[in-house]
Design a protein around this motif. Sequence first.
Motif, mmCIF file in Angstrom:
data_model
loop_
_atom_site.group_PDB
_atom_site.id
_atom_site.type_symbol
_atom_site.label_atom_id
_atom_site.label_comp_id
_atom_site.label_asym_id
_atom_site.label_seq_id
_atom_site.Cartn_x
_atom_site.Cartn_y
_atom_site.Cartn_z
ATOM 1 N N LEU A 22 5.717 -4.052 5.024
ATOM 2 C CA LEU A 22 5.129 -2.865 4.397
ATOM 3 C C LEU A 22 6.065 -2.243 3.361
ATOM 4 N N ASP A 23 7.360 -2.424 3.573
ATOM 5 C CA ASP A 23 8.350 -1.845 2.668
ATOM 6 C C ASP A 23 8.841 -2.852 1.634
ATOM 7 N N SER A 24 8.237 -4.044 1.600
ATOM 8 C CA SER A 24 8.640 -5.060 0.619
ATOM 9 C C SER A 24 8.172 -4.649 -0.772
ATOM 10 N N ALA A 25 8.864 -5.099 -1.794
ATOM 11 C CA ALA A 25 8.573 -4.688 -3.165
ATOM 12 C C ALA A 25 7.138 -4.975 -3.621
ATOM 13 N N PRO A 26 6.580 -6.168 -3.361
ATOM 14 C CA PRO A 26 5.210 -6.445 -3.817
ATOM 15 C C PRO A 26 4.169 -5.518 -3.201
ATOM 16 N N ILE A 27 4.431 -5.011 -1.989
ATOM 17 C CA ILE A 27 3.505 -4.108 -1.313
ATOM 18 C C ILE A 27 3.801 -2.652 -1.678
ATOM 19 N N ARG A 28 5.052 -2.279 -1.633
ATOM 20 C CA ARG A 28 5.462 -0.881 -1.824
ATOM 21 C C ARG A 28 5.100 -0.374 -3.225
ATOM 22 N N ARG A 29 5.126 -1.237 -4.220
ATOM 23 C CA ARG A 29 4.890 -0.807 -5.601
ATOM 24 C C ARG A 29 3.427 -0.493 -5.896
ATOM 25 N N LEU A 30 2.526 -0.887 -5.014
ATOM 26 C CA LEU A 30 1.107 -0.637 -5.243
ATOM 27 C C LEU A 30 0.779 0.839 -5.023
ATOM 28 N N GLU A 31 -0.417 1.228 -5.464
ATOM 29 C CA GLU A 31 -0.830 2.619 -5.328
ATOM 30 C C GLU A 31 -1.320 2.894 -3.903
ATOM 31 N N TRP A 32 -0.727 3.917 -3.273
ATOM 32 C CA TRP A 32 -1.133 4.305 -1.923
ATOM 33 C C TRP A 32 -1.389 5.799 -1.864
ATOM 34 N N GLN A 33 -2.233 6.208 -0.937
ATOM 35 C CA GLN A 33 -2.452 7.634 -0.737
ATOM 36 C C GLN A 33 -1.135 8.293 -0.331
ATOM 37 N N LYS A 34 -0.949 9.533 -0.745
ATOM 38 C CA LYS A 34 0.293 10.241 -0.447
ATOM 39 C C LYS A 34 0.558 10.305 1.053
ATOM 40 N N GLN A 35 -0.491 10.546 1.832
ATOM 41 C CA GLN A 35 -0.357 10.637 3.274
ATOM 42 C C GLN A 35 0.105 9.306 3.877
ATOM 43 N N THR A 36 -0.385 8.211 3.313
ATOM 44 C CA THR A 36 0.001 6.880 3.790
ATOM 45 C C THR A 36 1.469 6.609 3.493
ATOM 46 N N SER A 37 1.893 6.921 2.274
ATOM 47 C CA SER A 37 3.293 6.710 1.883
ATOM 48 C C SER A 37 4.238 7.544 2.726
ATOM 49 N N GLU A 38 3.860 8.790 2.990
ATOM 50 C CA GLU A 38 4.704 9.664 3.805
ATOM 51 C C GLU A 38 4.775 9.171 5.248
ATOM 52 N N GLY A 39 3.655 8.639 5.740
ATOM 53 C CA GLY A 39 3.634 8.103 7.101
ATOM 54 C C GLY A 39 4.535 6.896 7.236
ATOM 55 N N LEU A 40 4.522 6.038 6.218
ATOM 56 C CA LEU A 40 5.376 4.855 6.223
ATOM 57 C C LEU A 40 6.846 5.257 6.139
ATOM 58 N N GLU A 41 7.115 6.262 5.335
ATOM 59 C CA GLU A 41 8.491 6.734 5.160
ATOM 60 C C GLU A 41 9.072 7.196 6.496
ATOM 61 N N GLU A 42 8.230 7.815 7.304
ATOM 62 C CA GLU A 42 8.667 8.308 8.612
ATOM 63 C C GLU A 42 9.117 7.158 9.507
ATOM 64 N N TYR A 43 8.414 6.032 9.432
ATOM 65 C CA TYR A 43 8.776 4.879 10.256
ATOM 66 C C TYR A 43 10.041 4.191 9.727
ATOM 67 N N CYS A 44 10.286 4.319 8.443
ATOM 68 C CA CYS A 44 11.466 3.693 7.842
ATOM 69 C C CYS A 44 12.762 4.349 8.308
ATOM 70 N N THR A 45 12.679 5.611 8.736
ATOM 71 C CA THR A 45 13.897 6.333 9.113
ATOM 72 C C THR A 45 14.601 5.695 10.306
ATOM 73 N N LEU A 46 13.844 5.066 11.196
ATOM 74 C CA LEU A 46 14.449 4.438 12.376
ATOM 75 C C LEU A 46 15.391 3.305 11.985
ATOM 76 N N ILE A 47 15.031 2.600 10.928
ATOM 77 C CA ILE A 47 15.839 1.447 10.532
ATOM 78 C C ILE A 47 16.538 1.725 9.200
ATOM 79 N N ASP A 48 16.899 2.944 8.963
ATOM 80 C CA ASP A 48 17.647 3.300 7.770
ATOM 81 C C ASP A 48 19.030 2.653 7.855
ATOM 82 N N SER A 49 19.360 1.854 6.848
ATOM 83 C CA SER A 49 20.623 1.104 6.885
ATOM 84 C C SER A 49 21.847 1.980 6.595
#
Length: 255
Positions: free
Chosen positions: A114-141
């Motif tokens: 979901l966070d890969s470049a070909p997927i992330r660069r597409l247009e997503w609803q703001k709520q969807t992007s924010e929801g994904l961002e929340e899940y990314c925090t667990l694996i923040d490098s």
Amino acid sequence: MFTDVVIFIRPGTLHDFRSHEIADQLTLLDAELFYKIEIPEVLLWAKEQNEEKSPNLTQFTEHFNNMSYWVRSLIIQQEKAQDREKLLLKFIKIMKHLRKLNNFNSYLAILSALDSAPIRRLEWQKQTSEGLEEYCTLIDSSSSFRAYRAALADVEPPCIPYLGLILQDLTFVHLGNPDLIEGKINFSKRWQQFNILDSMRRFQQVHYDLKHNDDIVSFFNDFSDHLAEEALWELSLKIKPRNITRRKTEREEKT
């Protein structure tokens, strides 16, 4: 006399299954491979990265990669933006259940998709992007995966850890510390290696109590039906060309 014939039709999309059931089956597939990995081959991989000497670890890693590319392919092959959005949200729900199961492997495989470049660069609803961002925090490098390490420290088995970080830590210890110090065994290095591998061994000792679902596993099809990186980029650029934002800006300036 004719008897009624019941025909079972295989579900056609991921939406035909409940998110928690999908998470269960992903976990069972991960667990089957995870329990086969032998500690010596993990330690050896940090030194030599030899696939033949670490066959079970190699199979587990390939499973992770195939799953991740399978997720990317499913999303990007949807022709309509609303269908891509719906599928991405489905995977976020699956990740939620994977987290409850302490299955960080499938969690990371889906998140990396979901966070890969070909997927992330597409247009997503703001709520969807924010929801994904929340899940990314667990694996923040940043800060050496502090959030993930903290979560893992509080976990009660069964659990499937993210092996990528274990291998990274082992490699760091191996390269940063000599085997011998003044001709004697470097016990400090051995102790660091033991601590990293001991948590993995502990997780391997406790198994999941989940029921196998043939329909869902058949739908996965070993995650073999996926596109290569180049094909993913071609579809991503077809959906959203690189210069689409620039063209839109130019038109706005003219008006």
